[in-house]
Design a protein around this motif. Structure first.
Motif, PDB file in Angstrom:
ATOM      1  N   PHE A  93       1.423  16.659  -6.403  1.00 32.21           N
ATOM      2  CA  PHE A  93       2.383  16.430  -5.359  1.00 32.21           C
ATOM      3  C   PHE A  93       2.842  17.819  -4.979  1.00 32.21           C
ATOM      4  CE2 PHE A  93       3.983  15.612  -9.522  1.00 32.21           C
ATOM      5  CZ  PHE A  93       5.180  16.511  -9.511  1.00 32.21           C
ATOM      6  N   PRO A  94       3.632  17.881  -3.849  1.00 36.32           N
ATOM      7  CA  PRO A  94       4.514  19.081  -3.364  1.00 36.32           C
ATOM      8  C   PRO A  94       5.738  18.989  -4.128  1.00 36.32           C
ATOM      9  CG  PRO A  94       4.251  17.517  -1.405  1.00 36.32           C
ATOM     10  CD  PRO A  94       3.459  16.836  -2.650  1.00 36.32           C
ATOM     11  N   LEU A  95       6.462  20.259  -4.199  1.00 34.67           N
ATOM     12  CA  LEU A  95       7.878  20.268  -4.978  1.00 34.67           C
ATOM     13  C   LEU A  95       8.694  20.229  -3.790  1.00 34.67           C
ATOM     14  CD1 LEU A  95       7.391  23.024  -7.535  1.00 34.67           C
ATOM     15  CD2 LEU A  95       7.276  20.596  -7.897  1.00 34.67           C
ATOM     16  N   THR A  96       9.809  19.450  -3.884  1.00 35.60           N
ATOM     17  CA  THR A  96      10.798  19.478  -3.014  1.00 35.60           C
ATOM     18  C   THR A  96      11.798  20.846  -3.084  1.00 35.60           C
ATOM     19  OG1 THR A  96      12.125  18.284  -4.498  1.00 35.60           O
ATOM     20  CG2 THR A  96      10.937  16.780  -3.026  1.00 35.60           C
ATOM     21  N   HIS A  97      12.603  20.860  -2.408  1.00 40.78           N
ATOM     22  CA  HIS A  97      13.547  22.165  -2.327  1.00 40.78           C
ATOM     23  C   HIS A  97      14.266  22.118  -3.892  1.00 40.78           C
ATOM     24  CE1 HIS A  97      16.093  25.338  -1.156  1.00 40.78           C
ATOM     25  NE2 HIS A  97      17.254  24.606  -1.245  1.00 40.78           N
ATOM     26  N   GLU A  98      14.863  21.091  -4.010  1.00 36.53           N
ATOM     27  CA  GLU A  98      15.680  20.881  -5.339  1.00 36.53           C
ATOM     28  C   GLU A  98      14.473  21.111  -6.498  1.00 36.53           C
ATOM     29  OE1 GLU A  98      18.421  17.876  -7.825  1.00 36.53           O
ATOM     30  OE2 GLU A  98      17.229  17.239  -6.023  1.00 36.53           O
ATOM     31  N   GLU A  99      13.593  20.837  -6.633  1.00 41.61           N
ATOM     32  CA  GLU A  99      12.681  20.959  -7.664  1.00 41.61           C
ATOM     33  C   GLU A  99      12.033  22.572  -7.647  1.00 41.61           C
ATOM     34  OE1 GLU A  99      10.608  16.640  -7.838  1.00 41.61           O
ATOM     35  OE2 GLU A  99       9.596  18.369  -6.930  1.00 41.61           O
ATOM     36  N   VAL A 100      12.034  23.235  -6.443  1.00 36.91           N
ATOM     37  CA  VAL A 100      11.621  24.684  -6.485  1.00 36.91           C
ATOM     38  C   VAL A 100      12.902  25.467  -6.793  1.00 36.91           C
ATOM     39  CG1 VAL A 100      11.200  26.421  -4.719  1.00 36.91           C
ATOM     40  CG2 VAL A 100       9.941  24.375  -4.509  1.00 36.91           C
ATOM     41  N   VAL A 155       1.652  21.106  -7.624  1.00 37.68           N
ATOM     42  CA  VAL A 155       1.798  21.029  -8.671  1.00 37.68           C
ATOM     43  C   VAL A 155       0.671  19.546  -9.348  1.00 37.68           C
ATOM     44  CG1 VAL A 155       3.756  22.247  -9.440  1.00 37.68           C
ATOM     45  CG2 VAL A 155       3.751  20.128  -9.435  1.00 37.68           C
ATOM     46  N   ALA A 156       0.152  19.849 -10.430  1.00 35.73           N
ATOM     47  CA  ALA A 156      -0.565  18.718 -11.098  1.00 35.73           C
ATOM     48  C   ALA A 156       0.420  17.746 -11.470  1.00 35.73           C
ATOM     49  CB  ALA A 156      -1.391  19.139 -12.203  1.00 35.73           C
ATOM     50  N   GLY A 157      -0.025  16.452 -11.200  1.00 36.09           N
ATOM     51  CA  GLY A 157       0.843  15.154 -11.333  1.00 36.09           C
ATOM     52  C   GLY A 157       0.834  14.917 -12.823  1.00 36.09           C
ATOM     53  N   ASN A 158       1.469  13.472 -13.091  1.00 37.97           N
ATOM     54  CA  ASN A 158       1.627  12.961 -14.274  1.00 37.97           C
ATOM     55  C   ASN A 158       0.351  12.516 -14.803  1.00 37.97           C
ATOM     56  OD1 ASN A 158       2.056  11.190 -16.540  1.00 37.97           O
ATOM     57  ND2 ASN A 158       4.321  10.749 -15.695  1.00 37.97           N
ATOM     58  N   ARG A 159      -0.076  12.921 -16.047  1.00 40.11           N
ATOM     59  CA  ARG A 159      -1.403  12.546 -16.787  1.00 40.11           C
ATOM     60  C   ARG A 159      -1.136  12.111 -18.158  1.00 40.11           C
ATOM     61  NH1 ARG A 159      -1.878  17.730 -14.742  1.00 40.11           N
ATOM     62  NH2 ARG A 159      -2.114  18.594 -16.702  1.00 40.11           N
ATOM     63  N   ASP A 203       0.691  -1.169  -0.021  1.00 37.26           N
ATOM     64  CA  ASP A 203       0.010  -0.413   0.262  1.00 37.26           C
ATOM     65  C   ASP A 203       0.638   1.054  -0.094  1.00 37.26           C
ATOM     66  OD1 ASP A 203      -2.342  -1.489   0.001  1.00 37.26           O
ATOM     67  OD2 ASP A 203      -2.490  -1.473   2.182  1.00 37.26           O
ATOM     68  N   LYS A 204       2.028   1.097   0.592  1.00 38.09           N
ATOM     69  CA  LYS A 204       2.817   2.476   0.639  1.00 38.09           C
ATOM     70  C   LYS A 204       3.482   2.837  -0.532  1.00 38.09           C
ATOM     71  CE  LYS A 204       6.702   4.309   3.101  1.00 38.09           C
ATOM     72  NZ  LYS A 204       7.929   4.258   4.154  1.00 38.09           N
ATOM     73  N   GLY A 205       3.803   2.004  -1.446  1.00 33.94           N
ATOM     74  CA  GLY A 205       4.410   2.357  -2.959  1.00 33.94           C
ATOM     75  C   GLY A 205       3.123   2.461  -3.566  1.00 33.94           C
ATOM     76  N   THR A 206       2.002   1.802  -3.492  1.00 35.33           N
ATOM     77  CA  THR A 206       0.891   2.414  -4.235  1.00 35.33           C
ATOM     78  C   THR A 206       0.268   3.764  -3.792  1.00 35.33           C
ATOM     79  OG1 THR A 206       0.186  -0.134  -4.410  1.00 35.33           O
ATOM     80  CG2 THR A 206      -1.439   1.444  -5.083  1.00 35.33           C
ATOM     81  N   SER A 207       0.373   4.084  -2.888  1.00 38.28           N
ATOM     82  CA  SER A 207      -0.036   5.421  -2.481  1.00 38.28           C
ATOM     83  C   SER A 207       0.987   6.523  -2.941  1.00 38.28           C
ATOM     84  CB  SER A 207      -0.066   5.494  -0.793  1.00 38.28           C
ATOM     85  OG  SER A 207      -1.216   4.677  -0.307  1.00 38.28           O
ATOM     86  N   LYS A 208       2.042   6.256  -3.021  1.00 46.00           N
ATOM     87  CA  LYS A 208       3.203   7.031  -3.576  1.00 46.00           C
ATOM     88  C   LYS A 208       2.936   7.247  -5.012  1.00 46.00           C
ATOM     89  CE  LYS A 208       6.682   9.857  -2.461  1.00 46.00           C
ATOM     90  NZ  LYS A 208       6.793  10.781  -1.693  1.00 46.00           N
ATOM     91  N   MET A 209       2.666   6.100  -5.741  1.00 44.59           N
ATOM     92  CA  MET A 209       2.328   6.170  -7.352  1.00 44.59           C
ATOM     93  C   MET A 209       1.163   7.099  -7.479  1.00 44.59           C
ATOM     94  SD  MET A 209       3.525   5.174 -10.217  1.00 44.59           S
ATOM     95  CE  MET A 209       4.630   3.807  -9.787  1.00 44.59           C
ATOM     96  N   ALA A 210      -0.001   6.910  -6.500  1.00 44.24           N
ATOM     97  CA  ALA A 210      -1.307   7.755  -6.520  1.00 44.24           C
ATOM     98  C   ALA A 210      -0.896   9.059  -6.451  1.00 44.24           C
ATOM     99  CB  ALA A 210      -2.335   7.092  -5.779  1.00 44.24           C
ATOM    100  N   GLU A 211       0.016   9.391  -5.611  1.00 48.27           N
ATOM    101  CA  GLU A 211       0.366  10.817  -5.528  1.00 48.27           C
ATOM    102  C   GLU A 211       0.946  11.357  -6.646  1.00 48.27           C
ATOM    103  OE1 GLU A 211       3.856  12.816  -2.837  1.00 48.27           O
ATOM    104  OE2 GLU A 211       2.221  12.086  -1.652  1.00 48.27           O
ATOM    105  N   THR A 212       1.936  10.701  -7.372  1.00 53.19           N
ATOM    106  CA  THR A 212       2.384  11.188  -8.595  1.00 53.19           C
ATOM    107  C   THR A 212       1.480  11.344  -9.629  1.00 53.19           C
ATOM    108  OG1 THR A 212       4.399  10.131  -7.885  1.00 53.19           O
ATOM    109  CG2 THR A 212       4.327  10.594 -10.237  1.00 53.19           C
ATOM    110  N   LEU A 213       0.490  10.375  -9.577  1.00 54.39           N
ATOM    111  CA  LEU A 213      -0.480  10.696 -10.714  1.00 54.39           C
ATOM    112  C   LEU A 213      -1.622  11.832 -10.498  1.00 54.39           C
ATOM    113  CD1 LEU A 213      -1.184   6.954 -11.424  1.00 54.39           C
ATOM    114  CD2 LEU A 213       0.386   8.467 -12.628  1.00 54.39           C
ATOM    115  N   SER A 214      -1.803  12.080  -9.140  1.00 55.43           N
ATOM    116  CA  SER A 214      -2.813  13.089  -8.852  1.00 55.43           C
ATOM    117  C   SER A 214      -2.090  14.629  -8.897  1.00 55.43           C
ATOM    118  CB  SER A 214      -3.561  12.764  -7.684  1.00 55.43           C
ATOM    119  OG  SER A 214      -2.689  12.688  -6.559  1.00 55.43           O
TER     120      SER A 214
END
Length: 542
Positions: free
Chosen positions: A347-354, A487-491, A334-345
């Motif tokens: 997600f918050p940007l990390t410091h490096e991404e900002v 930001v919006a996830g992977n569509r 479930d943990k890995g699946t929830s992380k994948m669902a967050e990427t698809l919906s």
């Protein structure tokens, strides 16, 4: 005269008696009969020594030439594009005891081929003359009295050694032309470094090659590095299938680097762990580099857990090219699946991404901000301030440019002068002037038409096809929620296979929310993909 009385011969005239010679010979221990033989031996000994010296010189010269030939490296072989001849010659130069033959890949006969064969047999039967009817052969019966079925004709029986013998199977676009190899198959025998180096020389020359399939070939980390090195040279390569190869190094990420041209890659049953999944996730996408060629990735039948799934989901945050991903038959919960669902919906940007987002926005907003001024402007601005320079420049332009009233007055004067000079001409030659004007107009129209015909459209005038540009996910609209940018996830990903994993109702609920969020974004007419269209969760531990 008595016959037994010895005859006396005269003594030699040189003053040397025969007795003296005999005595001398006896004293030296040399007999008269052996004197000539010894002389001959001495002469022959000299000849033999000369012959031996000549042989020694020839043998030394031969050894020198052999050493020179050994010191010289063999000339490199230039591949011609004929895979069969190139592969055989390179294996021979590598001193291989057994050279795998290049054969055509076996295929079952198709229905159309079967119909053609039956038509040909019927035509042959019609051309034959009628013969006497053969007696009917009684069919073989089993113990139960039923007729024995004949063997099918869809396969060919081979000896076990011939079947398991190493071969390189190929498919050709044109029959009997080995310079048109389109697919390469190696099944069930080990490919070591020497064999991979041979492939490195002969595969980039094949212009039609688009598929490489190496199934259970015992690849290692070094052979994968060699393969990743020459794959970008195969300009038409699209499909790479490496199922059943176990690597300790797990350097699979080298195959999908920035220069890779592979669009579909399959790594089923390769025992990939979280270590290999981390490298694959980084190769898919990071804030600074992203793979833009891979469309389909199959990682079914491996040992990827929740940690590895999180690494792959992190790579999909920045990737907007991959369309299909299979993680079936792994150890994802479930943990890995929830992380994948967050990427698809979303997600918050990390410091490096900002930080990377701010840099890209600044570069996009002011692309010329880092450019230095031209040297002429520097020279002009060295000795005077900008305000004085601009004022003087404006005064000069005002003096040089005439005003609107001056322009009108000048035009009026020009018109009056022309009327004074050409008034008499208008009255005298009115008809001829009209005719000349008409002819000049006709000529100008003809010239303009010819120019239009001869003029070719410039690249700017030709209409280019509309190519949809993929927006960088870091440049999309972000929402500030709390202290984080979301930001919006992977569509772009449309197919996700998570079947035969350890996913419960919690993971399924997370995926359902992600799909609902993607649907809401699609209704808002956001042009960044359609969202997930196929999700497989069969045989999960619900």
């Amino acid at each position: 005269m008595d016959a037994r009385k010895p005859v006396k011969f005269p003594e030699p005239s040189d003053g040397h008696s025969s007795k003296a010679t005999k005595g001398g010979n006896k004293k030296n221990g040399i007999k008269d009969g052996n004197h000539d033989g010894i002389a001959n031996r001495v002469r022959m000994g000299k000849k033999v020594e000369k012959g031996q010296n000549k042989d020694k010189n020839l043998s030394s010269a031969n050894t020198d030439t052999v050493d020179d030939e050994e010191d010289r490296s063999p000339e490199p072989y230039g591949c011609t594009g004929n895979f069969q001849s190139d592969f055989t010659e390179l294996c021979r130069r590598d001193n291989m005891t057994i050279i795998p033959p290049v054969v055509l890949r076996a295929r079952p006969p198709s229905s159309t081929q079967h119909v053609q064969e039956t038509k040909q047999e019927r035509g042959k039967e019609k051309g034959k003359q009628p013969t006497q009817a053969e007696p009917d052969v009684e069919p073989e019966l089993t113990e139960d009295g039923e007729p024995v079925e004949p063997p099918p004709k869809t396969y060919v029986v081979k000896d076990s050694f011939e079947f398991f013998k190493p071969t390189v199977q190929v498919e050709l676009e044109h029959p009997d032309k080995y310079d048109t190899v389109s697919e390469l198959f190696v099944r069930g025998w080990r490919i070591d470094e020497s064999m991979m180096n041979i492939f490195r020389q002969c595969l980039p020359v094949l212009e039609k090659l688009h598929t490489i399939n190496l199934w259970h070939t015992g690849l290692s980390g070094e052979t994968i590095s060699i393969l990743a090195g020459f794959l970008p040279q195969c300009l038409n390569i699209r499909n790479l299938i490496l199922d059943g190869n176990w690597l300790k190094e797990e350097n699979w990420h080298e195959l999908i680097g920035e220069e890779s041209l592979v669009q579909n890659m399959s790594l089923r049953n390769c025992l990939i762990t979280d270590k290999g999944a981390e490298g694959i996730g980084q190769a898919l996408g990071t804030p600074k580099k992203v793979n833009t060629k891979l469309l389909s990735l199959n990682l079914a039948g491996n040992r990827i857990t929740d940690t590895g799934c999180e690494h792959i989901a992190r790579g999909l945050r920045m990737n907007r090219t991959l369309l299909s991903l299979s993680l079936a038959s792994n150890q994802i919960g479930d943990k890995g699946t929830s992380k994948m669902a967050e990427t698809l919906s979303r997600f918050p940007l990390t410091h490096e991404e900002v930080v990377e987002r701010r840099r890209q926005i600044s570069d996009k907003g002011s692309p010329d901000r880092n450019k230095s001024p031209s040297p002429t402007r520097r020279a002009d601005s060295q000795n005077r301030p900008g305000s004085v320079r601009s004022g003087v420049h404006m005064d000069k332009t005002k003096r040089d440019k005439p005003s609107a009233k001056q322009k009108k007055d000048n035009k009026g004067k020009d018109v009056k002068e022309e009327d004074k000079k050409g008034g008499t001409r208008k009255d005298d030659k009115g008809g001829t002037k009209k005719a000349s004007i008409a002819t000049d107009a006709g000529k100008s129209i003809g010239k303009s038409k010819d120019r239009k015909r001869d003029k070719k459209p410039t690249p700017q005038e030709t209409e280019m096809p509309d190519v949809p540009e993929v927006i960088n996910p870091l440049l999309e609209v972000a929402d500030l929620i709390g202290d984080q940018l979301w930001v919006a996830g992977n569509r772009v990903l449309i197919n996700l296979n998570l079947s035969r994993n350890h996913i419960s109702a919690v993971g399924v609920q997370a995926m359902l929310k992600a799909m609902q969020y993607q649907t809401s974004l699609t209704l808002d007419n956001r042009n960044s993909g359609t969202g997930l269209m196929r999700l497989n969760l069969n045989v999960c531990s619900l």
